[in-house]
Design a protein around this motif. Structure first.
Motif, PDB file in Angstrom:
ATOM      1  N   ARG A 131       2.800   3.102 -15.965  1.00  0.00           N
ATOM      2  CA  ARG A 131       2.488   4.207 -16.886  1.00  0.00           C
ATOM      3  C   ARG A 131       3.467   5.359 -16.676  1.00  0.00           C
ATOM      4  NH1 ARG A 131      -0.255   0.438 -17.440  1.00  0.00           N
ATOM      5  NH2 ARG A 131       1.693  -0.071 -18.485  1.00  0.00           N
ATOM      6  N   GLU A 134       6.678   4.399 -18.288  1.00  0.00           N
ATOM      7  CA  GLU A 134       6.612   4.531 -19.744  1.00  0.00           C
ATOM      8  C   GLU A 134       6.744   5.987 -20.179  1.00  0.00           C
ATOM      9  OE1 GLU A 134       2.979   2.608 -20.718  1.00  0.00           O
ATOM     10  OE2 GLU A 134       3.757   0.592 -20.324  1.00  0.00           O
ATOM     11  N   ILE A 135       6.198   6.914 -19.366  1.00  0.00           N
ATOM     12  CA  ILE A 135       6.348   8.336 -19.683  1.00  0.00           C
ATOM     13  C   ILE A 135       7.820   8.731 -19.633  1.00  0.00           C
ATOM     14  CG2 ILE A 135       5.870  10.671 -18.850  1.00  0.00           C
ATOM     15  CD1 ILE A 135       3.136   9.621 -17.903  1.00  0.00           C
ATOM     16  N   SER A 138       9.777   7.234 -22.489  1.00  0.00           N
ATOM     17  CA  SER A 138       9.517   7.843 -23.800  1.00  0.00           C
ATOM     18  C   SER A 138      10.281   9.148 -24.005  1.00  0.00           C
ATOM     19  CB  SER A 138       8.017   8.101 -23.965  1.00  0.00           C
ATOM     20  OG  SER A 138       7.569   9.090 -23.048  1.00  0.00           O
TER      21      SER A 138
END
Length: 302
Positions: A131, A134-135, A138
């Motif tokens: 996670r 993914e941050i 992004s």
């Protein structure tokens, strides 16, 4: 009879080669990869040796010799301050290659570590790390780097280089982490890992000696492509005036001279050579990386 036995044993011994010897033989037979390796080594040696043996210095400002075209005395001419462009070309290569190598090193260390831990432990550790990856993934890379570089224009040119390395490395690792994680998730269920667990090998040994080496081919490709990408990113930032700033030369801030219409039309020796060097360096790194991937891939080494 004894001589025949010794000869047979010697033949058997010479036929036994390790995986690194096999990888080297495979790499050597790949003509494209060898061309990339020779080209890259040549560029590195030139960036190291030309400034050492040049009769000019980076601080030589010969104002009565400014804007001279290429000649026998100045092989690539001089710039607006009378500095030797040939010397600055290879001094700039040192900086650009250093930025690329260290930024790629950041990416590999962080990506391989995060991906290895997430893939091996799974569960909440995997969820937490992925996670977070993914941050970071992004975050829009180019606008972020441009914004931070622009906000830190006050940083001295000597240290701006390290800032650019850090920014490129810290924002580029999630892709490699996801790839390494996927490979390790597949590998950890195979028989050789079950055998390592039965033998009582430590977790660190299983990851470092058995799992990561099997992802080595992917890491090499990521490192080489990352280095090539970092060189291009640094050149782009320096061209926009947001990367490494003069007087520290890089290929990017040498090309930045082409923004001046007079230089673009009449003094091509100031910006064409660094552009060619960027192209040749990125090409050589990509060819080298593809060849190393094919050579060290465990699936190909039998």
């Amino acid at each position: 009879m004894e001589d025949k036995k010794k000869a047979y044993e010697k033949t058997q011994a010479t036929n036994i080669v390790g995986p690194w010897r096999i990888a080297w033989d495979r790499f050597r037979r790949n003509k494209t990869a060898m061309f990339g390796a020779i080209l890259f080594i040549t560029i590195v040696l030139l960036t190291l040796l030309v400034p050492v043996f040049s009769r000019f210095s980076i601080n030589d400002f010969i104002l009565d010799q400014k804007k001279l075209p290429p000649s026998s005395e100045y092989w690539l001419g001089t710039d607006e301050q009378g500095r030797d462009v040939f010397l600055r070309l290879f001094l700039g290569g040192r900086t650009s290659l250093m930025v690329g190598a260290i930024a790629a090193g950041f990416t590999v260390v962080i990506g391989a570590t995060v991906g290895g831990i997430a893939g091996y432990y799974g569960g909440w550790v995997d969820n937490l790390l992925m996670r977070f990856a993914e941050i970071v993934y992004s975050i829009p890379f180019t606008p972020t780097v441009i914004t931070i570089s622009g906000a830190l224009m006050w940083v001295d040119s000597k240290y701006k280089m390290y800032l650019v390395m850090f920014l490129i490395g810290i924002l580029s690792w999630p892709g490699l982490a996801r790839m390494v994680r996927g490979q390790i998730l597949s590998l950890r269920e195979q028989e050789f890992m079950q055998a390592a667990e039965i033998l009582g090998l430590s977790t660190r040994s299983r990851i470092a000696r058995h799992l990561l080496p099997n992802t080595f081919a992917y890491i090499i490709v990521s490192a080489t492509l990352g280095m090539a990408g970092a060189i291009l990113t640094e050149a782009s930032l320096s061209y926009l005036g947001l990367g490494v700033t003069p007087p520290t030369p890089t290929w990017g801030n040498m090309i930045e001279r082409a923004r001046n219409s007079d230089v673009f039309r009449n003094m091509q020796w100031l910006w064409v050579p660094p552009g060619i060097m960027i192209m040749l360096t990125v090409l050589s790194i990509n060819l080298l990386g593809e060849g190393l991937r094919d050579a060290v891939d465990p699936k190909e080494i039998r």
